[in-house]
Design a protein around this motif. Structure first.
Motif, mmCIF file in Angstrom:
data_model
loop_
_atom_site.group_PDB
_atom_site.id
_atom_site.type_symbol
_atom_site.label_atom_id
_atom_site.label_comp_id
_atom_site.label_asym_id
_atom_site.label_seq_id
_atom_site.Cartn_x
_atom_site.Cartn_y
_atom_site.Cartn_z
ATOM 1 N N GLU A 1 2.380 31.018 -69.452
ATOM 2 C CA GLU A 1 2.693 30.708 -70.982
ATOM 3 C C GLU A 1 1.721 31.142 -71.748
ATOM 4 O O GLU A 1 0.577 31.513 -71.697
ATOM 5 N N GLY A 2 2.359 32.067 -73.027
ATOM 6 C CA GLY A 2 1.509 32.645 -73.919
ATOM 7 C C GLY A 2 0.977 33.980 -73.391
ATOM 8 O O GLY A 2 0.717 34.875 -74.211
ATOM 9 N N GLY A 3 1.389 34.421 -72.161
ATOM 10 C CA GLY A 3 0.872 35.802 -71.770
ATOM 11 C C GLY A 3 1.937 36.676 -71.809
ATOM 12 O O GLY A 3 2.842 36.493 -72.267
ATOM 13 N N ASP A 4 1.840 37.815 -70.838
ATOM 14 C CA ASP A 4 2.704 38.856 -70.765
ATOM 15 C C ASP A 4 3.892 38.220 -69.837
ATOM 16 O O ASP A 4 3.755 38.049 -68.740
ATOM 17 N N THR A 5 5.108 37.834 -70.583
ATOM 18 C CA THR A 5 6.319 37.476 -70.016
ATOM 19 C C THR A 5 7.008 38.367 -69.143
ATOM 20 O O THR A 5 7.713 38.252 -68.362
ATOM 21 N N SER A 6 6.679 39.861 -69.405
ATOM 22 C CA SER A 6 7.725 40.942 -68.705
ATOM 23 C C SER A 6 6.860 41.511 -67.516
ATOM 24 O O SER A 6 7.388 42.186 -66.782
ATOM 25 N N ALA A 7 5.637 40.900 -67.367
ATOM 26 C CA ALA A 7 5.091 41.557 -66.160
ATOM 27 C C ALA A 7 5.574 40.703 -64.936
ATOM 28 O O ALA A 7 5.758 39.644 -64.735
ATOM 29 N N PRO A 8 5.618 41.811 -63.794
ATOM 30 C CA PRO A 8 5.830 40.921 -62.521
ATOM 31 C C PRO A 8 5.125 39.940 -62.012
ATOM 32 O O PRO A 8 3.776 39.953 -62.055
ATOM 33 N N VAL A 9 5.718 38.801 -61.471
ATOM 34 C CA VAL A 9 4.774 37.600 -60.876
ATOM 35 C C VAL A 9 4.812 37.730 -59.547
ATOM 36 O O VAL A 9 5.972 38.015 -58.639
ATOM 37 N N GLN A 10 3.665 37.956 -59.220
ATOM 38 C CA GLN A 10 3.497 38.174 -57.683
ATOM 39 C C GLN A 10 3.182 36.803 -57.050
ATOM 40 O O GLN A 10 2.761 35.773 -57.780
ATOM 41 N N PRO A 11 3.427 36.731 -55.599
ATOM 42 C CA PRO A 11 3.307 35.341 -55.103
ATOM 43 C C PRO A 11 1.732 35.020 -55.036
ATOM 44 O O PRO A 11 0.670 35.946 -55.137
ATOM 45 N N ASP A 12 1.266 33.828 -55.572
ATOM 46 C CA ASP A 12 -0.087 33.351 -55.655
ATOM 47 C C ASP A 12 -0.675 32.985 -54.256
ATOM 48 O O ASP A 12 -1.734 32.271 -54.297
ATOM 49 N N THR A 13 -0.045 33.291 -53.183
ATOM 50 C CA THR A 13 -0.700 32.899 -52.031
ATOM 51 C C THR A 13 -1.342 34.418 -51.375
ATOM 52 O O THR A 13 -0.607 35.264 -51.578
ATOM 53 N N MET A 14 -2.261 34.232 -50.533
ATOM 54 C CA MET A 14 -2.726 35.480 -49.790
ATOM 55 C C MET A 14 -2.037 35.981 -48.734
ATOM 56 O O MET A 14 -2.115 35.269 -47.702
ATOM 57 N N THR A 15 -1.162 36.886 -48.646
ATOM 58 C CA THR A 15 -0.240 37.311 -47.759
ATOM 59 C C THR A 15 -0.720 38.777 -47.400
ATOM 60 O O THR A 15 -1.206 39.511 -48.308
#
Lengths: 392, 236
Positions: free
Chosen positions: B106-120
Motif C-alpha cells: 500500500e502506498g507504493g507502486d500498484t502497477s508493478a508486477p507482484v512476484q512471489p515472496d518465497t524463494m523458488t
C-alpha cells in the motif's frame, strides 16, 4: 640549461637528454601517448570512449570505456509488466527497434504457450527485415563517410527515410514502433501499404547498386578497408562477435536459417552471404549483400502474405507461467537474445538481455592492437555498433 | 490487479527440490518430456564432464545443465572441445531471492508486477540465492547449451572463463559489478558500466531501485488528484 640551480629544486640533467635542441641525430625517446577518443567523438556514433595508448601513430593498447548510456534495462524490467517492457527494449538498438521486440515477445509467447497467427508472423517478418534494411542502409552510407566520401552518407540517410516512412505508416512510430503485442500485432497493415513497400524496395535495390558503384572498387575505399581490422573467424566466435561481422570472417552461421525456427523464415528462400577475408571491406561487402537479400525476402513476404487474424486469443491481464526461456534472433547488428525467467507474475523475475553490439565491441582491445590511428575509425565504423546496444 | 494474489506459492518444481538435496542423484528420468536432440546433446556433455553435472533439463528446446561450482571452468572446456560450442553468447548472474520490499504494497507502486515472496528456483534448481549462468553455442552444429552453477552467498567466487572464451572478459566484469561475483583468474576485474567509485551490486534483489523508493511510480505523486479521488496521493 642545467646551470640554473634553484635552491630546493634539483633538476636531473637526464630529463633534458631527449630534448630536440640539445641532441641532434639521436633517436628521440617519444614514449607512449595516451589519446582519448570520445565520449563525444563524432566517429564513435554516440558516447563510446576509447582510451588508446599510442606509440607514434600506432596503437599499442586500446581500452573502450562504456557505460555512459547505461540505463539499467535489466533491473527496470524486473519492475515492469510484460507489455510495458517492449517500450524499454525498443530503445536498446534504436535503429532497429522493431527487431528488438520480436525475440522478447516471442519468448513471452513461448512461456505462455500461445502462438501468433500466421499473418502476424509474416508482418513481423516484413517489419523485421525493413528494420534490417533501415539499419544497414545507414551503415552503407556512413562507411563511406569514415574514409572521407561524403556523398554516400547523404544517400544513406535519404533512402533510409523511405524505409522509416514505411515503418511509420504501418506502426505509427518512426524509430520506436512498439507494435508487437504478446500474441500478435497491434494493427494490420494500412491500405496501400504493400504497393508502397514494393516501390520503396525497388529504390533500395537501386541504392545498393549506387553504393556498390561508388565505394566497392573505389581505390581509396579499398585501400582504407582491405586487410584492415581482420577478425579471425574462430576468435571472433569466442568473443561472441555475431551477425555480419562474424559472417564476414567466413563463419556461415545465421540464426534465421540455422537457429530454432522463428517467424516466417523457414518458408523463405534466401542466401546467407559470407566472405572469407574478415577485414573491414568484407564486413561492408557482406552487409551490402544482406541488404539486397533482405529486399528479396520482403518481396517474397509481400507476395505470400497470408490472410487471417493478427492477434491470437490472449487473456486481458497477461500472466506468464513459471519457467525459463532463451530466445535468440538474428538482428541487424547480430545475435540478440533474451533469457527470460518468469515466476508466474505479470512481470518477469529476471531478464538477461544479450545484445549484439556489446560482444561485437568487446573484441576491440584485441582488434585495435597494432593498427594506425586513422584505421581505428574505419574499423570501428565497419564493426557497426549502436551505443544503446552496448550499454543497454 | 485484483486477481494477483502474492501468497499463492507457485507449485515448486519437484525436480528442483530433489536436486538440492543430493547432487549425485542425476535425475534423468524425472524430467518428463525431453527432446531427443537435447537428450543426445546432454549425453555428450555428461560423458565428457562426468560427475560435475548436478542436474539438467530441456527448457523450450534449449539444454540447461547445472554443474558443480568447481566444475564451472571444466564445463566451459568441455562445451568448447567436446560439444563444438565455439561461440560465447553471454555470461550473467541471477539472484533468486525475492525482493524484500515487494512493489505493490500500500502506498507504493500498484502497477508493478507482484512476484512471489518465497524463494523458488528455476529450471534445474539451485543451492542458494546466487547463481551464475552462461550460454554457449556452436556455429557449426547449430546447437547451444545454457550452463548454470551455484555460487556461495557471502563471498561468491567462481573460476573465470577468459582462458577458454576470451569474450568472457566483459561479461564477467559486468557480472562482477552487478552481482558481486568474483571471477578468480580474470586478468583484471573492474567496473564496466558503472563509475569506479560505485558501491553495491545493482542487480541483486536487495538493491533497491531508487526511482521506486523515492516516489511511487508511475506518476502517482506529481499529478493532481483526480476528481472524487481524495483518499491518498502517494507517499508525500
Amino acid at each position: 640549461m642545467t646551470s640554473t640551480e634553484t635552491p630546493g629544486f634539483e633538476v636531473d640533467p637526464a630529463l633534458y637528454s631527449n630534448l630536440a635542441g640539445s641532441q641532434v641525430n639521436v633517436e628521440l625517446d617519444t614514449g607512449d601517448m595516451i589519446l582519448n577518443l570520445g565520449p563525444q567523438h563524432p566517429a564513435t556514433h554516440g558516447t563510446l570512449r576509447l582510451v588508446v595508448r599510442l606509440d607514434g601513430e600506432r596503437v599499442v593498447a586500446a581500452d573502450p570505456v562504456i557505460g555512459y548510456m547505461h540505463r539499467g534495462y535489466e533491473k527496470l524490467s524486473e519492475f515492469r509488466t510484460y507489455p510495458q517492457i517492449t517500450t524499454l527494449i525498443n530503445r536498446i538498438d534504436w535503429l532497429s527497434s522493431f527487431a528488438n521486440e520480436v525475440p522478447f515477445v516471442h519468448g513471452a509467447e513461448q512461456l505462455m504457450g500461445i502462438e501468433a497467427p500466421p499473418r502476424a508472423q509474416w508482418i513481423r517478418t516484413i517489419l523485421t527485415e525493413l528494420s534490417r534494411i533501415a539499419t544497414i542502409y545507414l551503415f552503407l552510407g556512413e562507411m563511406g563517410l569514415q574514409v572521407g566520401a561524403l556523398t554516400p552518407a547523404f544517400w544513406g540517410f535519404r533512402d533510409r527515410e523511405l524505409v522509416l516512412n514505411l515503418i511509420e505508416s504501418a506502426t505509427g512510430g518512426r524509430f520506436h514502433p512498439n507494435f508487437n503485442r504478446i500474441g500478435g500485432l497491434k494493427d494490420d497493415l494500412p491500405w496501400g501499404w504493400i504497393a508502397e513497400c514494393r516501390t520503396t524496395m525497388d529504390k533500395i535495390l537501386r541504392g545498393c547498386d549506387d553504393f556498390e558503384d561508388v565505394l566497392v572498387g573505389n581505390e581509396i575505399f579499398e585501400a582504407r578497408t582491405r586487410g584492415i581490422g581482420i577478425i579471425p573467424g574462430e576468435l571472433g566466435a569466442a568473443y561472441g562477435v555475431s551477425g555480419a561481422n562474424l559472417r564476414a570472417s567466413g563463419i556461415d552461421w545465421d540464426l534465421r536459417r540455422d537457429g530454432k525456427p522463428y517467424l516466417a523464415y523457414p518458408e523463405l528462400d534466401f542466401k546467407v552471404w559470407t566472405h572469407s577475408d574478415g577485414d573491414s571491406f568484407a564486413r561492408y561487402w557482406v552487409r551490402l549483400q544482406e541488404t539486397r537479400e533482405a529486399v528479396r525476402m520482403v518481396i517474397q513476404l509481400l507476395d505470400g502474405l497470408p490472410a487471417g487474424p493478427i492477434m491470437a486469443k490472449v487473456p486481458r491481464i497477461i500472466k506468464v507461467p513459471e519457467g525459463e526461456v532463451w530466445v535468440e534472433t538474428e538482428n541487424p547488428l547480430g545475435q540478440m537474445g533474451y533469457y527470460i525467467v518468469s515466476k508466474g507474475a505479470t512481470g518477469p523475475f529476471r531478464v538477461k538481455i544479450r545484445s549484439a553490439s556489446f560482444s561485437n565491441v568487446s573484441i576491440l582491445p584485441w582488434l585495435l592492437r597494432g593498427v594506425y590511428v586513422p584505421d581505428v575509425i574505419t574499423i570501428m565504423g565497419s564493426l557497426y555498433f549502436i551505443l544503446g546496444d552496448i550499454d543497454r | 490487479m485484483a486477481d494477483e494474489t502474492p501468497d499463492t506459492p507457485d507449485t515448486p518444481d519437484a525436480s528442483a527440490d530433489d536436486a538440492v538435496t543430493d547432487a549425485s542423484a542425476v535425475a534423468v528420468e524425472e524430467v518428463p518430456a525431453i527432446d531427443p536432440a537435447v537428450a543426445a546433446l546432454f549425453e555428450r556433455f555428461e560423458a565428457a564432464l562426468g560427475d560435475g553435472v548436478v542436474d539438467h533439463a530441456d527448457s523450450f528446446g534449449t539444454l540447461v545443465v547445472r554443474v558443480k561450482p568447481d566444475a564451472w571452468k571444466r564445463a566451459a572446456e568441455v562445451a568448447r572441445a567436446d560439444l563444438d560450442c565455439d561461440y560465447l553468447s553471454f555470461i550473467s548472474g541471477i539472484d533468486w531471492m525475492p525482493a524484500p520490499k515487494p512493489a505493490g504494497d500500500e502506498g507504493g507502486d500498484t502497477s508493478a508486477p507482484v512476484q512471489p515472496d518465497t524463494m523458488t528456483f528455476g529450471v534445474t534448481g539451485s543451492d542458494g540465492r546466487l547463481q551464475v549462468f552462461a550460454h554457449v553455442q556452436s556455429t557449426t552444429r547449430h546447437w547451444g547449451v545454457t550452463i548454470k552453477t551455484d555460487v556461495a552467498d557471502p563471498a561468491p567466487t567462481v573460476d573465470s572463463w577468459v582462458s577458454v572464451y576470451p569474450g568472457a572478459d566483459w561479461h564477467e566484469r559486468e557480472c562482477w559489478e552487478m552481482y558481486g561475483v568474483d571471477f578468480s583468474g580474470h586478468p583484471k576485474i573492474r567496473h564496466l558500466y558503472l563509475p569506479g567509485e560505485f558501491e553495491g551490486n545493482p542487480l541483486r534483489k536487495d538493491f533497491a531501485l531508487l526511482a521506486r523508493e523515492v516516489k511511487p511510480w508511475p506518476g502517482l505523486v506529481d499529478v493532481e488528484p483526480m476528481p472524487g479521488d481524495d483518499t491518498e496521493e502517494g507517499d508525500s
